[in-house]
Design an enzyme around this catalytic site. Structure first.
Site, short mmCIF file in Angstrom:
data_model
loop_
_atom_site.label_atom_id
_atom_site.label_comp_id
_atom_site.label_asym_id
_atom_site.label_seq_id
_atom_site.Cartn_x
_atom_site.Cartn_y
_atom_site.Cartn_z
N LYS A 7 -4.97 6.17 3.62
CA LYS A 7 -5.62 6.09 5.16
C LYS A 7 -4.43 6.26 6.19
O LYS A 7 -4.90 6.93 7.40
CB LYS A 7 -6.08 4.68 5.43
N LYS A 31 0.80 -1.05 0.12
CA LYS A 31 0.14 -0.02 -0.03
C LYS A 31 0.77 1.21 -0.01
O LYS A 31 1.81 1.29 0.75
CB LYS A 31 -0.91 -0.05 1.20
N ALA A 56 -1.39 -7.89 9.90
CA ALA A 56 -0.68 -9.31 9.67
C ALA A 56 -0.68 -10.17 11.05
O ALA A 56 -1.08 -11.43 10.89
CB ALA A 56 0.66 -9.20 9.05
N VAL A 87 10.07 5.15 10.65
CA VAL A 87 9.47 6.37 10.10
C VAL A 87 8.24 5.48 9.44
O VAL A 87 8.31 4.59 8.74
CB VAL A 87 9.81 7.20 8.89
N GLU A 113 4.65 5.13 7.38
CA GLU A 113 4.46 5.24 6.04
C GLU A 113 3.77 6.59 5.94
O GLU A 113 4.08 7.09 4.97
CB GLU A 113 3.62 4.11 5.69
N ASP A 132 -10.22 -0.10 6.10
CA ASP A 132 -8.79 0.05 6.42
C ASP A 132 -8.64 1.27 7.45
O ASP A 132 -7.74 1.47 8.35
CB ASP A 132 -7.71 0.14 5.37
N SER A 154 -1.09 -0.14 14.84
CA SER A 154 -1.04 0.81 13.74
C SER A 154 0.22 1.58 14.11
O SER A 154 0.12 2.44 15.03
CB SER A 154 -1.98 1.73 13.29
#
Lengths: 332, 332
Positions: free
Chosen positions: A188, A105, A137, A276, A278, A241, A251
């Site tokens: 997102k 993504k 995951a 870092v 995403e 998501d 997250s």
């Protein structure tokens, strides 16, 4: 069936385990010799999951050539910014055709492009599909119920992948909107950073929901200018998501926001996370795209200004609430 | 400006406090003499908020006539199943015109109708608007940032209300899709019950997001058959409200689901909560509507079967995952 997974990170491993549970044989391609040996000799991918024994149907290889020869069904699980490099290697090794399904993504920062564009540029001999949706995951690996969307240009190609992957606790819904799916997955993370900031500021449940929801409206406005259907973005790859990312401590982007909201600078927050997230990259590409496509994205811009301008979330919040009055939906 | 609020519960009081913070004068209509006296004599609505002092601009009355004479701007904050009774009283007292804004969410169980239909039937001399979105009263009352959607048949009428109510920490977005707004508010409680069940079963974050998301797909399919725009349902009154309800312990519906997921019967769960959560009523009306409009709502049906058929959530989950393979979006 034989299935090749290019990549060996946590989502690659989780997907391998799911596929093995459906009696497929999986070959993982890794660039790390130690990891390949560990997987093949011990049956554990300790780089991702310490305690989870892999199925005997899962093997790993260092050789891209072997990985490509193993199957005609390729699942790409490469970090977004390395995708181009791997595709170029593939194009050097083979001109054969096959089916590619991308799990990555994000937006390629150097070009501002979505990944289907990068694929079309380098590996157009492969059909292209993308999978996206709320799928941590860590949960897929242990068989928690998960539902995702899978898009190809043709419904027929998406259905082929659906028949291969759907089963047990992993449910696949098909779509023909590749752009919509990729826009959702790419953007997102920005709003997850914002949700983390809001959570740290103790703004309340109403505010987090409003933020995710107005974030979705931004994703839809940008997506629709880029050729996506807004409805795809109200599906698993958008809303789904977004929810899982804005409400879950799994997250990294949410945790980056939390640290910033607690008053840490971006650099301090990154040092604390050890990497870092995403969203910090994506927000730059998205703010660029908002200019290119002439679309207003006030929340994404605020996240950008907090991260790169070191502005105060409190003042930006006041600014957001002082914006001129608007109707809710503005794509048309 | 003078504004009348019909009702005196927690959302009515929270809205009164917000309006007073914008310098409006508010008269609350209550059917409880003790509550009216407490508000007027002590400045507290102790029936809802023990510790929050109301503004001097907020008064209460037992007289519906006085409430109706106070203003031409009426905000309805009456429990859904009592709305018809109050509207009939209003129709007896006055044939005057005015502007009505409804805060109630839900379906009238006796008819299966949305509230704009009930209003049109009895009080068509008033313009009708509806407000919905993620707005827990407890948070609105203390000035937490909140954003909601407000719909009228004409954008002009919605903008009038927007100019009156928008301000400070409460942001209003306008819409012309009354049906969409009402479908979102009415149905989300069903999926909050499901989210509570999933949480109690420890299915994980992926599952909760998938559930909310596939719930949204059901709301959109039903809504679009009833005349709503699916896009409205991806806004604050759909996605936004769904998020806040599925992820917040403030929600009675979520807590009902939690109790059921922990193995309690519906009756035990209701006894524990001290009241029936709205979702338990709504799911009956929605399952009826799914037959009437010939639309598949597998999640709503599962919630119905858990509540009224005492079926096991585990078995229903397996059934949901075993359904035939589907494309993601199916309105057209």
């Amino acid at each position: 069936m034989n299935i090749t997974i290019l990549g060996s990170g946590s989502f690659a491993s989780a997907m391998a385990m799911h596929l093995a549970s459906l009696d497929h044989s999986v070959l993982l391609w890794s660039i790390d010799g130690e990891q390949v040996d560990t997987i093949n000799l011990t049956g554990y991918n300790t780089f991702c999951f310490q305690d989870i024994k892999l199925s005997d149907r899962i093997k790993a290889t260092l050789s891209l050539k072997k990985a490509l020869d193993f199957s005609e069904w390729y699942i790409m699980a490469i970090p977004t910014q390395f995708e181009r490099e791997v595709l170029e290697k593939i194009a050097c090794i083979t001109k054969a055709s096959g089916h590619m399904l991308n799990l990555a993504k994000g937006i390629e920062i150097s070009t501002g492009n979505l990944l289907h564009t990068v694929h079309a540029e380098i590996c157009s001999n492969f059909t292209y599909s993308a999978l996206s949706g709320p799928s941590h995951a860590e949960e897929v690996a242990v068989g928690c119920p998960t539902a995702v969307a899978l898009a190809s240009k043709t419904e027929g190609e998406a259905q082929k992948w659906q028949r291969i992957i759907n089963g047990n606790h992993f449910r696949i819904y098909t779509s023909d909107d590749v752009i919509g799916l990729e826009v959702g997955g790419a953007t997102k993370n920005i709003y997850a950073v914002a949700a983390g900031i809001a959570r740290a500021m103790e703004l309340g449940d109403n505010a987090i929901a409003a933020l995710a929801c107005r974030g979705l409206a931004e994703i839809m406005r940008l997506g629709s200018k880029m050729g996506a259907s807004p409805l795809t973005l109200s599906g698993l790859a958008g809303v789904g998501d977004l929810m899982v990312t804005c409400y879950s401590m799994h997250s990294r982007n949410f945790r980056l926001g939390l640290a910033i909201g607690q008053g840490k600078s971006f650099d301090q927050a990154v040092a604390e996370l050890g990497q870092v997230a995403e969203g910090a990259y994506t927000v730059r590409a998205v703010v660029e795209n908002s200019k290119k496509f002439d679309v207003e994205l006030p929340l994404a811009e605020s996240v950008y200004r907090v991260i790169y301008g070191n502005e105060s979330p409190q003042e930006l919040l006041a600014e957001l609430f002082a914006r001129s009055l608007k109707p809710e939906m503005r794509f048309q």
